[in-house]
Design an enzyme around this catalytic site. Sequence first.
Site, short mmCIF file in Angstrom:
data_model
loop_
_atom_site.label_atom_id
_atom_site.label_comp_id
_atom_site.label_asym_id
_atom_site.label_seq_id
_atom_site.Cartn_x
_atom_site.Cartn_y
_atom_site.Cartn_z
N HIS A 154 -6.40 14.84 -22.15
CA HIS A 154 -6.82 16.11 -21.82
C HIS A 154 -8.07 16.86 -23.08
O HIS A 154 -7.87 17.83 -24.02
CB HIS A 154 -5.90 17.55 -22.20
N GLU A 254 -11.87 15.80 -19.44
CA GLU A 254 -10.35 14.99 -19.72
C GLU A 254 -10.55 13.38 -18.38
O GLU A 254 -10.98 14.09 -17.47
CB GLU A 254 -9.78 16.17 -18.62
O1 TA6 Z 1 -6.98 20.79 -17.59
C1 TA6 Z 1 -7.30 22.41 -16.77
C2 TA6 Z 1 -5.84 22.31 -17.03
O2 TA6 Z 1 -4.79 22.12 -16.16
C3 TA6 Z 1 -6.04 24.59 -16.75
O3 TA6 Z 1 -5.74 24.53 -15.44
C4 TA6 Z 1 -5.14 24.80 -18.15
O4 TA6 Z 1 -4.29 25.25 -17.42
C5 TA6 Z 1 -5.64 24.08 -18.72
O5 TA6 Z 1 -5.14 23.34 -18.50
C6 TA6 Z 1 -4.92 24.36 -19.87
O6 TA6 Z 1 -3.18 23.94 -19.93
P1 TA6 Z 1 -2.18 24.45 -21.33
O7 TA6 Z 1 -0.72 24.33 -20.35
O8 TA6 Z 1 -2.36 23.45 -22.36
O9 TA6 Z 1 -2.66 25.88 -21.22
#
Ligand code: TA6
Length: 278
Positions: A154, A254
Amino acid sequence: MIEQKKRDNGLEYIEVRNAQAQAKIALQGAHLFHYQRENEDPLIWLSDASFFETGKAIRGGIPICWPWFGKHPSPKMPQHGFARTALWELLEVEEASEDETELTLQLHHLPQHFKLWPHRFELRLHITIGRSLTLALTTTNCDEQSFTITSALHSYFAVSDIQTISIEGLENTPYLDTVTNRREMQTGRVRITQEVDRIYQQVQSPLTLHDQKRTVTIRSEGSASVVVWNPWIDKCARMADMHDGAYRTMVCIETANALDDARTLAPGAEHTLTAVIA
Ligand code: TA6
């Protein structure tokens, strides 16, 4: 140079410096939270309001989302799985040359994981730090049954100004817009002028992030899906670990195995998800 360090609250991390770059990797989550090439600004973004607390994911860097990506069907289960808040073990460090440092970290199934995910597994992250940054996440099925994972590296990228960046390489690629929950087709480069939270499927080519200051390429292996995320104004303001204007200086691109790109491993099989950032 490689040093094992601790933050004031005891969170352990590894600091790496070589002729080409420097990096920091927390043992919690095998979470790389700093990467900066010689004579450049940091390439990987880190929130200056991030928590560095045991059991809480660091905001920024490259969190490891595993063994599921996104929300779990059961609301009690942690979003993006448990690997990013688990304590990993540093297996190996190698200063391959003065220009490159390699680390291998491992997460082995433990009893506390079974209630979250009842499978025997081994997870390894191999990180190569140099002029380019490579992360290779290998899942091994140590069980007698097959299991299916979704996952993502991510990656948070530092940008000069979110409104002037573009992402090349996703043209004519289908995606799920999770903001509207509609399936769309990308036309032209991706530009960010609102909250963007998209899971691109059937991704073939390497991607290029065009920023005012630099161009970054992201090449994936073992992956046919990519997530692009920016929380924009309102969502950013609601996030305790991001300052209000922080959305302007970051974008997530990501490297994933998400949605239809989930991977099923037979007993003894392994799968590697790799991102090469250059
Ligand atoms: O990768 C995108 C995502 O799934 C968004 O929906 C947002 O929730 C982000 O990840 C961050 O997630 P987190 O659990 O690290 O706050």
